[in-house]
Design an enzyme around this catalytic site. Structure first.
Site, PDB file in Angstrom:
ATOM      1  N   LEU A  54       0.825  -1.211   0.000  1.00  0.00           N
ATOM      2  CA  LEU A  54       0.000   0.000   0.000  1.00  0.00           C
ATOM      3  C   LEU A  54       0.856   1.257   0.000  1.00  0.00           C
ATOM      4  CD1 LEU A  54      -2.882  -0.973   2.439  1.00  0.00           C
ATOM      5  CD2 LEU A  54      -3.008  -0.655  -0.026  1.00  0.00           C
ATOM      6  N   HIS A  55       1.955   1.206   0.695  1.00  0.00           N
ATOM      7  CA  HIS A  55       2.890   2.333   0.736  1.00  0.00           C
ATOM      8  C   HIS A  55       3.362   2.664  -0.678  1.00  0.00           C
ATOM      9  CE1 HIS A  55       6.424   4.429   2.785  1.00  0.00           C
ATOM     10  NE2 HIS A  55       6.796   4.371   1.519  1.00  0.00           N
ATOM     11  N   VAL A  56       3.800   1.668  -1.415  1.00  0.00           N
ATOM     12  CA  VAL A  56       4.290   1.880  -2.779  1.00  0.00           C
ATOM     13  C   VAL A  56       3.176   2.390  -3.679  1.00  0.00           C
ATOM     14  CG1 VAL A  56       5.203   0.747  -4.841  1.00  0.00           C
ATOM     15  CG2 VAL A  56       6.205   0.271  -2.610  1.00  0.00           C
TER      16      VAL A  56
END
Length: 142
Positions: A54-56
């Site tokens: 999700l960060h990416v």
């Protein structure tokens, strides 16, 4: 940090060459014998490294979600690493950066390989081996 704050947040006009900050910090580190911690803000080698799924996705969608200024402003480069927390979006982004064909079967092989790896990240060499069906790696992640 002060130079960046003045430049980015307070819009102070100056002739600082912010793109040399990382290089200058490395030179100072060499001469002083004091290592720059990998997680140091702005000039650390991991300052612009992203991994979790999700960060990416958020960084790809809008880098401002996790970066308050562009990596290039301070002579750095954004990078995405593949590890056991990697998602499909991370793998696809990494493959595009490496100019490798995004093939869903090999994307899944790479994700499986990353999840089975005991420690650390999957290196670019390992990715190339997987995508060129290197015989030494082929049986490890099917």
């Amino acid at each position: 940090e002060i130079c960046l704050a003045l430049n980015c947040f307070y819009k102070v006009k100056n002739n600082w060459k912010l793109e040399t900050l990382t290089q200058i910090s490395q030179i100072v580190s060499e001469f002083s014998g004091i290592n720059i911690p990998p997680n140091a803000p702005i000039v650390g080698e991991n300052a612009f490294v992203h991994n979790a799924g999700l960060h990416v996705s958020a960084v790809i969608n809008n880098p401002n979600h996790y970066e308050i200024f562009p990596a290039e402003l301070v002579g750095q480069k954004r990078d995405f690493v593949i590890d056991k927390m990697t998602g499909v979006q991370t793998v696809k982004q990494k493959l595009e950066e490496m100019k490798l064909e995004v093939d869903n079967e090999k994307v899944q092989k790479l994700i499986n390989y990353a999840k089975l790896k005991e420690k650390g990240t999957v290196t670019n060499n390992e990715i190339y081996d997987i995508f060129t069906d290197n015989q030494n790696m082929n049986g490890m992640f099917q």
